[in-house]
Motif scaffolding. Sequence first.
Motif, short mmCIF file in Angstrom:
data_model
loop_
_atom_site.label_atom_id
_atom_site.label_comp_id
_atom_site.label_asym_id
_atom_site.label_seq_id
_atom_site.Cartn_x
_atom_site.Cartn_y
_atom_site.Cartn_z
N ILE A 298 -16.81 63.74 5.64
CA ILE A 298 -17.62 62.58 6.03
C ILE A 298 -17.61 62.45 7.55
N LYS A 299 -18.80 62.32 8.14
CA LYS A 299 -18.87 62.19 9.60
C LYS A 299 -18.54 60.75 10.00
N LEU A 300 -18.03 60.59 11.20
CA LEU A 300 -17.63 59.25 11.65
C LEU A 300 -18.30 58.95 13.00
N LYS A 301 -19.00 57.85 13.03
CA LYS A 301 -19.76 57.51 14.25
C LYS A 301 -19.28 56.19 14.83
N LEU A 302 -19.24 56.14 16.16
CA LEU A 302 -18.91 54.87 16.81
C LEU A 302 -20.21 54.19 17.20
N ASP A 303 -20.46 53.06 16.54
CA ASP A 303 -21.71 52.32 16.74
C ASP A 303 -21.57 51.38 17.95
N ASP A 304 -22.69 51.09 18.57
CA ASP A 304 -22.75 50.12 19.67
C ASP A 304 -21.76 50.48 20.79
N ALA A 305 -21.63 51.77 21.04
CA ALA A 305 -20.63 52.23 22.02
C ALA A 305 -20.87 51.58 23.38
N GLY A 306 -19.79 51.16 23.98
CA GLY A 306 -19.85 50.57 25.33
C GLY A 306 -19.99 49.06 25.33
N THR A 307 -20.15 48.46 24.13
CA THR A 307 -20.39 47.00 24.10
C THR A 307 -19.15 46.20 23.70
N GLY A 308 -18.13 46.88 23.18
CA GLY A 308 -17.09 46.07 22.54
C GLY A 308 -15.68 46.31 22.99
N PHE A 309 -14.79 46.31 22.02
CA PHE A 309 -13.35 46.28 22.26
C PHE A 309 -12.75 47.62 22.64
N GLY A 310 -13.16 48.65 21.88
CA GLY A 310 -12.39 49.90 21.92
C GLY A 310 -12.59 50.73 23.15
N GLY A 311 -13.89 50.87 23.52
CA GLY A 311 -14.23 51.69 24.67
C GLY A 311 -13.68 53.08 24.52
N PHE A 312 -13.23 53.62 25.63
CA PHE A 312 -12.79 55.01 25.63
C PHE A 312 -11.51 55.22 24.81
N SER A 313 -10.72 54.16 24.64
CA SER A 313 -9.47 54.33 23.90
C SER A 313 -9.75 54.69 22.44
N TYR A 314 -10.79 54.07 21.84
CA TYR A 314 -11.16 54.44 20.47
C TYR A 314 -11.57 55.90 20.42
N LEU A 315 -12.36 56.28 21.43
CA LEU A 315 -12.90 57.64 21.43
C LEU A 315 -11.79 58.68 21.54
N GLN A 316 -10.72 58.29 22.27
CA GLN A 316 -9.62 59.24 22.43
C GLN A 316 -8.69 59.25 21.22
N THR A 317 -8.56 58.11 20.54
CA THR A 317 -7.58 58.00 19.44
C THR A 317 -8.16 58.41 18.09
N LEU A 318 -9.40 57.99 17.83
CA LEU A 318 -9.94 58.15 16.48
C LEU A 318 -10.75 59.45 16.35
N PRO A 319 -10.74 60.06 15.16
CA PRO A 319 -11.47 61.33 14.98
C PRO A 319 -12.98 61.11 14.81
N LEU A 320 -13.65 60.75 15.91
CA LEU A 320 -15.08 60.44 15.85
C LEU A 320 -15.91 61.68 16.16
N ASP A 321 -17.12 61.75 15.53
CA ASP A 321 -18.00 62.89 15.78
C ASP A 321 -19.12 62.50 16.74
N THR A 322 -19.50 61.22 16.65
CA THR A 322 -20.74 60.79 17.29
C THR A 322 -20.56 59.45 17.96
N ILE A 323 -21.27 59.27 19.09
CA ILE A 323 -21.36 57.91 19.62
C ILE A 323 -22.82 57.48 19.59
N LYS A 324 -23.01 56.22 19.18
CA LYS A 324 -24.37 55.68 19.16
C LYS A 324 -24.50 54.78 20.38
N ILE A 325 -25.41 55.18 21.29
CA ILE A 325 -25.57 54.42 22.53
C ILE A 325 -26.41 53.17 22.22
N ASP A 326 -25.87 52.02 22.53
CA ASP A 326 -26.50 50.76 22.14
C ASP A 326 -27.83 50.53 22.86
N LYS A 327 -28.71 49.82 22.16
CA LYS A 327 -30.05 49.47 22.69
C LYS A 327 -29.95 48.78 24.05
#
Length: 499
Positions: free
Chosen positions: A394-423
């Motif tokens: 199952i692929k894992l995507k970070l939605d609304d990237a750059g708008t919330g809590f996690g920022g780069f720390s989520y991207l470094q910690t979690l096994p994400l495949d994709t970032i969705k750049i927010d509108k």
Amino acid sequence: MINVTTRWKKSGFYFVISLFIIYLLSNLIAFQIFKYNAIERIATFQHLNHGRYDKISKDIEHLVSRLSLTCDKRDINIIRDFASSSNNIRIIQLITNHKLCSIYGKKPAVTDYYSKKKAIQSGKLSIHNYTNNQLIFNYQINPKSKISVVSESIDPFYINHMISNENISIFIECNNQKLKLSHNSGYISKLYSFKYKLDNGYTLVISINEKGINNIKKEYLYIFILLGIICFLLCLAFALNHDKNKSIQQLIQQGLNKGEFIPYYQPIINSKTQQLVGCEVLVRWKRCNGEIFPPYLFIKNVENCHLIYPMTKSILQQVLADFTQVQVDDNFCASINVTPQQLENPQFMAECINIIESQKTHCPNIALEVTERMKFTDIDKAKSVMTHLSDYGIKLKLDDAGTGFGGFSYLQTLPLDTIKIDKMFIDTIGTNDMKRDILKAIINFGHETKLEMIAEGVETQQQVDYLAKKNVHIIQGYLYAKPMPFCKFKQYIKQFSHN
Ligand code: C2E
Ligand code: CA
Ligand code: CA
């Protein structure tokens, strides 16, 4: 209907209970009112009289030090001056070597009609009750000389319009000896007392009997009525709120039972190849009257009453059932929205995998997208669940990237495949908005970390062109298509495969 009646009955029951508690606490409340009132009076009285009983013994010592103890004219003048200049002392009488003098000259000023038995004894000083709620302080200067001082009455501080004196008793206490200040004649049954410390080791013990408490209750009836009203309003608010929450929850539950939460599909296009590479699944609430509600109207409530779990499962089942009707490319990916809490729940994710397993033959690639706008509560747990999901394919995507809590720390910690750049960032293209720099930073980061990037909310060709220049080709937005029900998306997919 039965539920509504039970709810109101419950609130009514709480109201009755709260009235009963107020009744049980009424004596205590009345006593607190009395205490508050009495302390204020004592404090004012002490302030006005420069600490009536605190200072008298010192005043006496001071007076004695000035006297020649001969009862001559000078002694009489000193005594008179002292009494007239003091707020607290009314009468002074000196007996020395069988001579007597007082504020009245050579005449006695103190009657002998007071109980000498009941007294507070403290060194050379003994304090007795005197007439009219006054105290008399007898100070034995030496074996042949004694000075007696009558204080002003204590009356002003306990006379209170709400309780008659007979219901109150006041003692002055020193070295475990007690002296009653007020001469109450009433029957003191059950007593409520409190202590007020004066300086110089004296304490006032103030008590009120049940009759006094009842008088206060009558006088302050409005406070009890007010408490009753507050309880009534709280119970009403509780009932209404409970009612509201419950009815929303019930409506959502009914909607779930009737299958009213349905998936809409928004295509995701590769702008370079003009191919359909996937879709985002967006829930809609289709009411029985045909009305369609967008997620912002209900999704928060669904999350709050924890019905997001059955709702996501129902959406996943419908998506899998829908895709049995169409043929999509092997790389086509349907992306479903989940909350961080759902990704922290291994049991829930195991249930999702079971659902996918049961439809495996016609199943498209499934991705889960989690918004950065909501916080993970246990990032380690999320990491472990997500790793398991990723291993399963199952692929894992970070939605609304750059708008919330996690920022780069989520991207470094979690096994994400994709970032969705927010509108929000896509909208800055072609403008001077400061957030343009963030868009550039996100894109650079995506390239550096080799994460797939999807630009969301793309509405213009200018935005597509800009993103293409930055090597971002996976596009989701109204420029290509709005979210649509499966009957339309089916046609959309077919039209694509014809191209
Ligand atoms: P989201 O996940 O960020 O979804 C993208 C939203 O942007 C969708 O709104 C979509 O219709 C809208 N959108 C896409 N392209 C454009 C565009 O070019 N212009 C504009 N103005 N809007 C565009 P929608 O469908 O109203 O969904 C709102 C949010 O509701 C979603 O935001 C998502 O956070 C939540 N949501 C939707 N379905 C689910 C679900 O099944 N589960 C959960 N947990 N949340 C969901
Ligand atoms: Ca999303
Ligand atoms: Ca989004």
